[in-house]
Design an enzyme around this catalytic site. Structure first.
Site, PDB file in Angstrom:
ATOM      1  N   GLU A  92      12.693 -20.641   7.422  1.00  0.00           N
ATOM      2  CA  GLU A  92      12.189 -19.272   7.335  1.00  0.00           C
ATOM      3  C   GLU A  92      12.427 -18.672   5.956  1.00  0.00           C
ATOM      4  OE1 GLU A  92      12.619 -17.574  11.815  1.00  0.00           O
ATOM      5  OE2 GLU A  92      14.449 -17.890  10.690  1.00  0.00           O
ATOM      6  N   CYS A 105      13.438 -13.820  -0.081  1.00  0.00           N
ATOM      7  CA  CYS A 105      14.720 -14.316   0.374  1.00  0.00           C
ATOM      8  C   CYS A 105      14.423 -15.744   0.860  1.00  0.00           C
ATOM      9  CB  CYS A 105      15.109 -13.374   1.505  1.00  0.00           C
ATOM     10  SG  CYS A 105      16.690 -13.635   2.162  1.00  0.00           S
ATOM     11  N   CYS A 112      22.044 -24.580   8.882  1.00  0.00           N
ATOM     12  CA  CYS A 112      23.233 -24.385   8.038  1.00  0.00           C
ATOM     13  C   CYS A 112      24.438 -25.021   8.713  1.00  0.00           C
ATOM     14  CB  CYS A 112      23.480 -22.890   7.838  1.00  0.00           C
ATOM     15  SG  CYS A 112      24.850 -22.555   6.705  1.00  0.00           S
ATOM     16  N   CYS A 116      29.221 -19.530  10.315  1.00  0.00           N
ATOM     17  CA  CYS A 116      29.833 -18.201  10.229  1.00  0.00           C
ATOM     18  C   CYS A 116      29.560 -17.511  11.566  1.00  0.00           C
ATOM     19  CB  CYS A 116      29.228 -17.396   9.074  1.00  0.00           C
ATOM     20  SG  CYS A 116      29.553 -18.180   7.474  1.00  0.00           S
ATOM     21  N   CYS A 119      26.427 -15.095  12.176  1.00  0.00           N
ATOM     22  CA  CYS A 119      25.120 -15.440  11.595  1.00  0.00           C
ATOM     23  C   CYS A 119      24.289 -16.306  12.537  1.00  0.00           C
ATOM     24  CB  CYS A 119      25.341 -16.167  10.265  1.00  0.00           C
ATOM     25  SG  CYS A 119      23.797 -16.620   9.457  1.00  0.00           S
ATOM     26  N   CYS A 333      19.107  -9.669   7.437  1.00  0.00           N
ATOM     27  CA  CYS A 333      20.186 -10.621   7.120  1.00  0.00           C
ATOM     28  C   CYS A 333      20.783 -11.221   8.380  1.00  0.00           C
ATOM     29  CB  CYS A 333      21.335  -9.899   6.416  1.00  0.00           C
ATOM     30  SG  CYS A 333      20.951  -9.349   4.791  1.00  0.00           S
TER      31      CYS A 333
HETATM   32  N1  SAH Z   1      25.185 -19.177   2.853  1.00  0.00           N
HETATM   33  C1  SAH Z   1      24.866 -18.139   1.907  1.00  0.00           C
HETATM   34  C2  SAH Z   1      23.427 -17.738   1.981  1.00  0.00           C
HETATM   35  C3  SAH Z   1      23.029 -17.070   3.294  1.00  0.00           C
HETATM   36  S1  SAH Z   1      22.921 -15.443   2.908  1.00  0.00           S
HETATM   37  C4  SAH Z   1      25.835 -16.994   2.059  1.00  0.00           C
HETATM   38  O1  SAH Z   1      26.626 -17.007   2.997  1.00  0.00           O
HETATM   39  O2  SAH Z   1      25.849 -16.118   1.218  1.00  0.00           O
HETATM   40  C5  SAH Z   1      22.820 -14.580   4.257  1.00  0.00           C
HETATM   41  C6  SAH Z   1      23.423 -13.190   4.026  1.00  0.00           C
HETATM   42  O3  SAH Z   1      23.293 -12.495   5.247  1.00  0.00           O
HETATM   43  C7  SAH Z   1      24.907 -13.261   3.733  1.00  0.00           C
HETATM   44  O4  SAH Z   1      25.427 -12.227   3.002  1.00  0.00           O
HETATM   45  C8  SAH Z   1      25.412 -13.234   5.146  1.00  0.00           C
HETATM   46  O5  SAH Z   1      26.730 -13.068   5.201  1.00  0.00           O
HETATM   47  C9  SAH Z   1      24.561 -12.133   5.732  1.00  0.00           C
HETATM   48  N2  SAH Z   1      24.485 -12.129   7.200  1.00  0.00           N
HETATM   49  C10 SAH Z   1      24.557 -13.185   8.014  1.00  0.00           C
HETATM   50  N3  SAH Z   1      24.484 -12.823   9.298  1.00  0.00           N
HETATM   51  C11 SAH Z   1      24.337 -11.474   9.310  1.00  0.00           C
HETATM   52  C12 SAH Z   1      24.163 -10.510  10.344  1.00  0.00           C
HETATM   53  N4  SAH Z   1      24.117 -10.856  11.630  1.00  0.00           N
HETATM   54  N5  SAH Z   1      24.052  -9.217   9.994  1.00  0.00           N
HETATM   55  C13 SAH Z   1      24.062  -8.858   8.686  1.00  0.00           C
HETATM   56  N6  SAH Z   1      24.210  -9.719   7.678  1.00  0.00           N
HETATM   57  C14 SAH Z   1      24.340 -11.023   7.971  1.00  0.00           C
END
Ligand code: SAH
Length: 338
Positions: A92, A105, A112, A116, A119, A333
């Site tokens: 995506e 983006c 991944c 986390c 996410c 995000c």
């Molecule tokens: N792996 C990299 C790139 C992914 S970025 C990283 O961790 O930076 C994705 C962004 O969205 C990151 O800042 C992540 O922490 C944020 N993110 C992930 N899940 C989210 C959620 N449920 N709500 C808001 N932000 C989120």
């Protein structure tokens, strides 16, 4: 195997054009313009090139952009793309419009491996690394779709860019190359969860991009829990790598901080954050958690978000609340999964 043309730097294309295809140098420039400026998606449609050359290109190169499988458009103009790659894997990307700024983006991996806890991407597991052509191809396919040029690229889609370092590095080279996408290095951002060796390498090699760190907590215990890779690269190591990066590049670092209600949004959390970033050229993007099915965290109230931002100011942390885009189409995000 034929090379994918979007894997090649302009210099490589020039050499191939001259030495292998026995063409004059300017043909390589014309070819690059067809791809990166005019967005012509097949060699056979590149009318400025002589017909025999178009067939020759088909014999020597592969040119296939990710295919748009689905497209979701939100009321605020945000578009989420579901792309199908050649081997049937889906990824995506999201286009975000803010005034004149058009940001893509992009994904650096399909899925991944990091898991986390907040996410959506990690929930679906890891499939594979993307090639440079698949990374650059996301932007080209979107430009073709909207018939406009994108002027900002951020690796905040699926995956961890620093776990696919080589391919991402080559994609960045194409983003900023005058004869390819021609973006300013200030408009290319790599967002990482904090892969320490990757950050060191990025500093050593002075990649032409900005750095964003998905920090989310500056307390070891909490970060271990929500960002499991913190056990491998703990905060102390991360800080050392960031000091090194700041010294080498003198770039400002963005810290991303998801606010999870009752988890990392207290005064103590702000104090830890202030202590962690002290002395670094930095600012913080506060991202109120976007709720995701099957994930138990809660989004804090608007009051709580305001409180967090005000307290940051008091602690001398420059902090902005990130404007949410595209949440109704699950494009915000952390909502990228399919
Ligand atoms: N792996 C990299 C790139 C992914 S970025 C990283 O961790 O930076 C994705 C962004 O969205 C990151 O800042 C992540 O922490 C944020 N993110 C992930 N899940 C989210 C959620 N449920 N709500 C808001 N932000 C989120």
């Amino acid at each position: 195997m034929k090379k994918n043309i979007c894997d090649c730097l302009p210099e490589e294309l020039e050499t191939e054009c001259i030495e292998i295809l026995h063409q004059p140098r300017y043909r390589a420039d014309q070819l690059l313009e067809q791809i990166y400026i005019h967005h012509v998606s097949r060699f056979r449609d590149m009318n400025v090139l002589p017909k025999p050359l178009r067939s020759l290109l088909d014999e020597h190169f592969h040119y296939l952009l990710p295919t748009i499988d689905k497209r979701f458009e939100a009321a605020d103009g945000t578009i989420k793309y579901l792309f199908r790659l050649e081997d049937g894997v889906f990824i995506e990307s999201v286009l975000i419009r803010e005034g004149k700024r058009k940001t893509v983006c992009f994904s650096s991996q399909a899925g991944c491996p990091l898991e986390c806890r907040f996410c959506a991407t990690g929930l679906g597991g890891f499939k594979r690394n993307l090639t440079t052509a698949e990374i650059v191809g996301q932007i080209l396919a979107i430009e073709q779709d909207i018939r406009e040029k994108v002027n900002n690229c951020v690796a905040m889609g699926q995956g961890e860019p620093l776990l696919n370092y080589e391919k991402v590095k080559q994609a960045i080279a194409l983003f900023v190359h005058k004869k390819a996408m021609n973006l300013s290095s200030r408009h290319v951002t790599i967002s990482t969860v904090g892969i320490v060796p990757g950050i060191q390498r990025l500093a050593d090699e002075e990649l032409p991009c900005r750095l964003a760190i998905s920090l989310h907590s500056a307390t070891g215990k909490i970060r271990d829990e929500i960002v499991p890779v913190n056990k491998k690269y703990p905060l102390g190591e991360l800080r050392k790598a960031l000091d090194y990066y700041a010294e080498k590049t003198s770039n400002r670092i963005t810290f991303e901080y998801i606010l999870l209600a009752g988890k990392n949004d207290s005064k103590e959390d702000i104090a830890a954050l202030a202590a962690f970033i002290k002395g670094l050229p930095a600012f913080v993007n506060i991202i109120p958690f976007n709720e995701v099915p099957h994930i138990a965290f809660k989004r804090p109230s608007k009051n709580r978000v305001d409180f967090f931002q005000k307290e940051c100011e008091i602690m001398d942390i420059e902090a902005f609340v990130r404007q949410e885009k595209g949440s109704e189409i699950m494009a915000a995000c952390g909502q990228l999964t399919q």
